[in-house]
Design a protein around this motif. Structure first.
Motif, short mmCIF file in Angstrom:
data_model
loop_
_atom_site.label_atom_id
_atom_site.label_comp_id
_atom_site.label_asym_id
_atom_site.label_seq_id
_atom_site.Cartn_x
_atom_site.Cartn_y
_atom_site.Cartn_z
N ASN A 83 -5.34 2.24 -8.41
CA ASN A 83 -6.18 3.09 -7.56
C ASN A 83 -7.58 2.46 -7.56
O ASN A 83 -8.28 2.51 -8.58
CB ASN A 83 -6.25 4.52 -8.10
CG ASN A 83 -7.05 5.43 -7.20
OD1 ASN A 83 -7.71 4.98 -6.26
ND2 ASN A 83 -7.01 6.73 -7.47
N TYR A 131 -2.95 4.19 -2.98
CA TYR A 131 -3.09 3.21 -4.06
C TYR A 131 -2.35 1.93 -3.70
O TYR A 131 -1.63 1.85 -2.70
CB TYR A 131 -2.59 3.78 -5.39
CG TYR A 131 -1.09 4.01 -5.47
CD1 TYR A 131 -0.27 3.07 -6.07
CD2 TYR A 131 -0.51 5.17 -4.96
CE1 TYR A 131 1.10 3.26 -6.16
CE2 TYR A 131 0.85 5.38 -5.05
CZ TYR A 131 1.66 4.42 -5.65
OH TYR A 131 3.01 4.63 -5.72
N SER A 180 -11.33 5.85 -7.86
CA SER A 180 -10.92 7.09 -8.52
C SER A 180 -11.96 8.20 -8.37
O SER A 180 -11.72 9.32 -8.83
CB SER A 180 -10.66 6.83 -10.02
OG SER A 180 -11.86 6.43 -10.67
N PRO A 194 -12.19 1.74 -10.49
CA PRO A 194 -10.74 1.58 -10.31
C PRO A 194 -9.97 1.87 -11.60
O PRO A 194 -10.49 1.72 -12.71
CB PRO A 194 -10.60 0.12 -9.90
CG PRO A 194 -11.79 -0.55 -10.52
CD PRO A 194 -12.90 0.45 -10.46
N SER A 242 -5.40 10.18 -11.01
CA SER A 242 -6.69 10.14 -11.69
C SER A 242 -6.97 11.47 -12.38
O SER A 242 -6.29 12.46 -12.14
CB SER A 242 -7.81 9.81 -10.69
OG SER A 242 -7.73 10.68 -9.58
N ALA A 282 -5.07 4.22 -16.35
CA ALA A 282 -4.71 5.46 -15.65
C ALA A 282 -3.82 6.34 -16.52
O ALA A 282 -3.56 7.49 -16.18
CB ALA A 282 -4.00 5.14 -14.35
N SER A 339 0.84 -1.20 0.00
CA SER A 339 0.00 0.00 0.00
C SER A 339 0.87 1.24 0.00
O SER A 339 1.87 1.31 0.71
CB SER A 339 -0.91 0.01 1.23
OG SER A 339 -1.82 -1.07 1.20
#
Length: 226
Positions: free
Chosen positions: A171, A116, A174, A210, A226, A150, A109
């Motif tokens: 992520n 994310y 978003s 996501p 994002s 992304a 993480s």
């Protein structure tokens, strides 16, 4: 009378002696002739030596033939080649594409960009393979919600071998709104056609629209803004 007999005996002895002498001379000449014959028979031996020299020249011709074979070998080497045609006269070796079961997976993480999940991929021991220049397939939950891109452009193919690692940032949420699905794992595959996707534990996450980055060779490049 006895004198005449004695004279006759002497004459006979002389004749016998002369005959023996002539026989001895003939034997000597025969011996000399045999020696001459031996000497004459040695001459073909020398001629044989000369023939051996001629054989060496033939061997030299064999060497020339071997050189000709070598030239043929070079032609074979030049003609040999494998792989895909690059379109400019060269050839490129075709390598094995990675499947999920070729890879040792891990996650961690991260807090940047609102938080994310960093997915880390390394080839298993003894395996060399290539991650394709496309998004990893990341899905969530029993309904198979899939992460979108992304990044706007496609990344580059990455070779995995030994300690080399590839990174993709996920992520799971978003959106800036409340709501979403609470999950504790993600499903990762190398492309949509990977027959062996893997489930990776990630702790409790909220999933809503996501997104995922391309594969990168540096973790700092795999931040899913994002």
């Amino acid at each position: 009378m006895f004198g005449n007999r004695r004279k006759a005996l002497l004459v006979s002895a002389a004749l016998v002696g002369g005959a023996m002498l002539m026989t001895a001379c003939q034997d000597s000449d025969a011996t000399k002739g045999t020696g001459a014959a031996k000497g004459s028979s040695s001459s073909p031996g020398k001629a044989g030596d000369s023939g051996s020299s001629s054989g060496s020249s033939s061997t030299g011709g064999g060497k020339d033939t071997a050189k000709g074979d070598g030239g043929s070998g070079k032609g074979t080497d030049d003609g040999a080649g494998s792989g895909a045609d690059t379109g400019n006269g060269g050839r490129e070796q075709v390598e094995q594409s990675c499947g999920a079961n070729d890879i040792s997976w891990s996650t961690r993480s991260e807090t940047q960009a609102g938080g994310y999940i960093l997915v880390i991929a390394k080839a298993k021991p003894g395996i060399t393979c290539y991650l394709p220049a496309e998004l990893p397939t990341v899905a969530f939950g029993s309904d198979g919600t899939q992460a979108g891109p992304a990044e706007q452009s496609v990344g580059e193919q990455i070779k995995l071998s030994g300690s080399t690692a590839a990174y993709a940032g996920v992520n799971p949420k978003s959106t800036n709104t409340d709501g979403g699905k609470e999950l504790d794992s993600i499903i990762v595959a190398v492309g949509d056609n990977d027959p062996d996707p893997v489930s990776l534990p990630v702790g409790t996450i909220t999933v809503d629209k996501p997104i995922v980055t391309n594969w990168h060779t540096a973790p700092t490049d795999a931040v899913p803004f994002s």
